[in-house]
Scaffold this active site. Sequence first.
Site, mmCIF file in Angstrom:
data_model
loop_
_atom_site.group_PDB
_atom_site.id
_atom_site.type_symbol
_atom_site.label_atom_id
_atom_site.label_comp_id
_atom_site.label_asym_id
_atom_site.label_seq_id
_atom_site.Cartn_x
_atom_site.Cartn_y
_atom_site.Cartn_z
ATOM 1 N N HIS A 181 0.824 -1.214 0.000
ATOM 2 C CA HIS A 181 0.000 0.000 0.000
ATOM 3 C C HIS A 181 0.858 1.264 0.000
ATOM 4 O O HIS A 181 0.442 2.308 0.482
ATOM 5 C CB HIS A 181 -1.006 -0.011 1.168
ATOM 6 C CG HIS A 181 -2.022 -1.109 1.018
ATOM 7 N ND1 HIS A 181 -3.155 -0.967 0.254
ATOM 8 C CD2 HIS A 181 -2.034 -2.382 1.491
ATOM 9 C CE1 HIS A 181 -3.842 -2.114 0.286
ATOM 10 N NE2 HIS A 181 -3.181 -2.986 1.026
ATOM 11 N N ASP A 233 2.445 1.919 -3.084
ATOM 12 C CA ASP A 233 2.573 2.320 -4.506
ATOM 13 C C ASP A 233 1.690 3.509 -4.863
ATOM 14 O O ASP A 233 2.141 4.456 -5.500
ATOM 15 C CB ASP A 233 2.389 1.126 -5.472
ATOM 16 C CG ASP A 233 1.051 0.442 -5.436
ATOM 17 O OD1 ASP A 233 0.247 0.736 -4.518
ATOM 18 O OD2 ASP A 233 0.783 -0.399 -6.324
ATOM 19 N N SER A 277 -11.331 -17.866 -21.789
ATOM 20 C CA SER A 277 -10.380 -18.225 -20.737
ATOM 21 C C SER A 277 -10.693 -19.632 -20.255
ATOM 22 O O SER A 277 -11.860 -19.940 -19.961
ATOM 23 C CB SER A 277 -10.493 -17.251 -19.560
ATOM 24 O OG SER A 277 -9.828 -17.802 -18.446
ATOM 25 N N LEU A 337 -1.853 -12.446 -5.808
ATOM 26 C CA LEU A 337 -0.640 -12.704 -6.589
ATOM 27 C C LEU A 337 -0.744 -12.080 -7.980
ATOM 28 O O LEU A 337 -0.078 -12.498 -8.921
ATOM 29 C CB LEU A 337 -0.376 -14.216 -6.679
ATOM 30 C CG LEU A 337 -0.205 -14.935 -5.337
ATOM 31 C CD1 LEU A 337 -0.032 -16.441 -5.542
ATOM 32 C CD2 LEU A 337 0.978 -14.380 -4.542
ATOM 33 N N SER A 385 -3.193 -11.920 -10.328
ATOM 34 C CA SER A 385 -3.740 -12.622 -11.495
ATOM 35 C C SER A 385 -4.409 -11.629 -12.453
ATOM 36 O O SER A 385 -4.378 -11.818 -13.673
ATOM 37 C CB SER A 385 -4.717 -13.719 -11.075
ATOM 38 O OG SER A 385 -5.731 -13.186 -10.261
ATOM 39 N N SER A 386 -4.991 -10.546 -11.936
ATOM 40 C CA SER A 386 -5.645 -9.573 -12.826
ATOM 41 C C SER A 386 -4.622 -8.833 -13.675
ATOM 42 O O SER A 386 -4.789 -8.693 -14.890
ATOM 43 C CB SER A 386 -6.429 -8.517 -12.039
ATOM 44 O OG SER A 386 -7.136 -9.092 -11.005
ATOM 45 N N GLU A 436 -7.548 -1.003 -15.178
ATOM 46 C CA GLU A 436 -8.019 -1.502 -13.881
ATOM 47 C C GLU A 436 -8.704 -0.379 -13.088
ATOM 48 O O GLU A 436 -9.735 -0.579 -12.452
ATOM 49 C CB GLU A 436 -6.836 -2.088 -13.095
ATOM 50 C CG GLU A 436 -7.221 -2.587 -11.736
ATOM 51 C CD GLU A 436 -6.934 -4.064 -11.501
ATOM 52 O OE1 GLU A 436 -6.289 -4.691 -12.350
ATOM 53 O OE2 GLU A 436 -7.369 -4.562 -10.457
ATOM 54 N N ASP A 468 1.594 -3.960 -9.457
ATOM 55 C CA ASP A 468 1.333 -5.283 -10.031
ATOM 56 C C ASP A 468 1.651 -5.306 -11.520
ATOM 57 O O ASP A 468 2.364 -6.193 -12.015
ATOM 58 C CB ASP A 468 -0.136 -5.677 -9.825
ATOM 59 C CG ASP A 468 -0.480 -5.808 -8.357
ATOM 60 O OD1 ASP A 468 0.426 -5.650 -7.530
ATOM 61 O OD2 ASP A 468 -1.654 -6.061 -8.046
ATOM 62 N N TYR A 515 -10.278 -1.559 -0.406
ATOM 63 C CA TYR A 515 -9.042 -1.039 -1.020
ATOM 64 C C TYR A 515 -9.230 0.430 -1.382
ATOM 65 O O TYR A 515 -8.411 1.290 -1.031
ATOM 66 C CB TYR A 515 -8.703 -1.871 -2.267
ATOM 67 C CG TYR A 515 -7.399 -1.495 -2.923
ATOM 68 C CD1 TYR A 515 -6.227 -2.186 -2.633
ATOM 69 C CD2 TYR A 515 -7.327 -0.438 -3.822
ATOM 70 C CE1 TYR A 515 -5.017 -1.826 -3.227
ATOM 71 C CE2 TYR A 515 -6.132 -0.076 -4.411
ATOM 72 C CZ TYR A 515 -4.982 -0.782 -4.115
ATOM 73 O OH TYR A 515 -3.794 -0.418 -4.697
HETATM 74 C C1 GLA Z 1 -2.891 -4.560 -4.937
HETATM 75 C C2 GLA Z 1 -2.768 -3.398 -5.926
HETATM 76 C C3 GLA Z 1 -1.363 -2.796 -5.894
HETATM 77 C C4 GLA Z 1 -0.922 -2.474 -4.469
HETATM 78 C C5 GLA Z 1 -1.181 -3.658 -3.528
HETATM 79 C C6 GLA Z 1 -0.922 -3.314 -2.092
HETATM 80 O O1 GLA Z 1 -2.091 -5.623 -5.336
HETATM 81 O O2 GLA Z 1 -3.049 -3.822 -7.243
HETATM 82 O O3 GLA Z 1 -1.326 -1.648 -6.709
HETATM 83 O O4 GLA Z 1 -1.533 -1.309 -3.991
HETATM 84 O O5 GLA Z 1 -2.513 -4.133 -3.633
HETATM 85 O O6 GLA Z 1 0.422 -3.041 -1.902
#
Ligand code: GLA
Length: 390
Positions: A41, A43, A74, A130, A132-133, A165, A177, A227
């Site tokens: 958290h 980024d 998919s 992890l 996946s998106s 996203e 990510d 989030y």
């Molecule tokens: C998700 C978000 C990232 C980041 C993490 C937390 O994975 O996609 O951008 O904020 O949560 O670090």
Amino acid sequence: MGWADLKKYLTILDDQFMKFFGTKAERFFFAPGRVNLIGEHTDYNGGFALPCALNLGTYSAASKRADNKIRLISADFDEPCEITLDDILEKSHNWADYPKGVLAEMLKLGCKIGGFDFYCRGDIPSGAGLASSASVELLTAVTVNELFDCKIPMRELVLLSRRAENDFIGVNCGIMDQYAVAFGKQNHAILLDCLAVKHSDVPLDLGDYLIMITNSNNSRSLAASEYNRRLAECQSALKILQQACKIDHLCELEISAFEECKHLITDQVLLNRATHVIHENARVLQAAEALSAGNLAVFGGLMNESHISLRDLYEVTGMCLDSLAAAAWQVEGVLGSRMTGAGFGGCTVTILHKNGVENFREIVGELYRESTGIEASFYVAGIGAGVVEV
Ligand code: GLA
């Protein structure tokens, strides 16, 4: 599965593509998932993170079509999607919104995209933190970029995947990510400067240790709304601090500067969120240094501190991830363990002695089952490279 079984995977992709679309696939691509070692958290607050790409990921097979139809299938979800270039902006409210959001962003940039058939298949546990998106987003972006020779640089594909996203899916995620999926390097972590959107590679010399990922198998309910709420809370804290400091992001504040102005934040929740973010950011830099110096014990200690801060100050861990981390901390050979990704369910990441794998599975599995009634899953992480044509 991963790279070791690549040949087998390509054969499956080839066969399935033929079965669904009746033609041969022209091109094949792979986009990894990622595990974040530390820096959670940070980024979207303009800070640092230390992720690595996994050798688990999502594969695509694709071919251009003569008309303007786009067919997306998919193997991991039931819902095939058939659209034309004209109705890309209509949401499907399922997995296909990820590729659609990316296509919409590519069209906005003026890419000359035609019709195509796209089949994908992954081995990242979905909804497990992890990425996946992001893997599907970058996979789509790179596949289409190559199929239609759009020549968009990788960094721009990362940025547009994030916009997809944010704007199409509605999760206001940061850049970590998508960036890690694109720029991960085999056997390296990447020290990602999320404000400058650039990174340096940090060799992962773990010696007798390995990276263990433990999946809580607890689905991430409310993850998107919680989030987005954390992001809003950080923005509120930032606004207050801007009365005293010239900053555009929380992570621009060093801990000492934060100490001087944090009294301005009178709401305890906002203060907790900002405290986590600013200290977590400092931990990332210390952790990267410890890793480069081969000081894994220090690295592990910082991971534990990160989890505690995410638990007590940022409040994104929840009972399942807390049980997994607490169980891991008791096991011999564990240097550090913490939740990874957004939280609210998903996985922990642990630095574990390579001789301790069986013991770890047994003890953590048992303690976790006792406290939650859920079976955990375990993966020894292989650290792979970023998105690539295969
Ligand atoms: C998700 C978000 C990232 C980041 C993490 C937390 O994975 O996609 O951008 O904020 O949560 O670090």
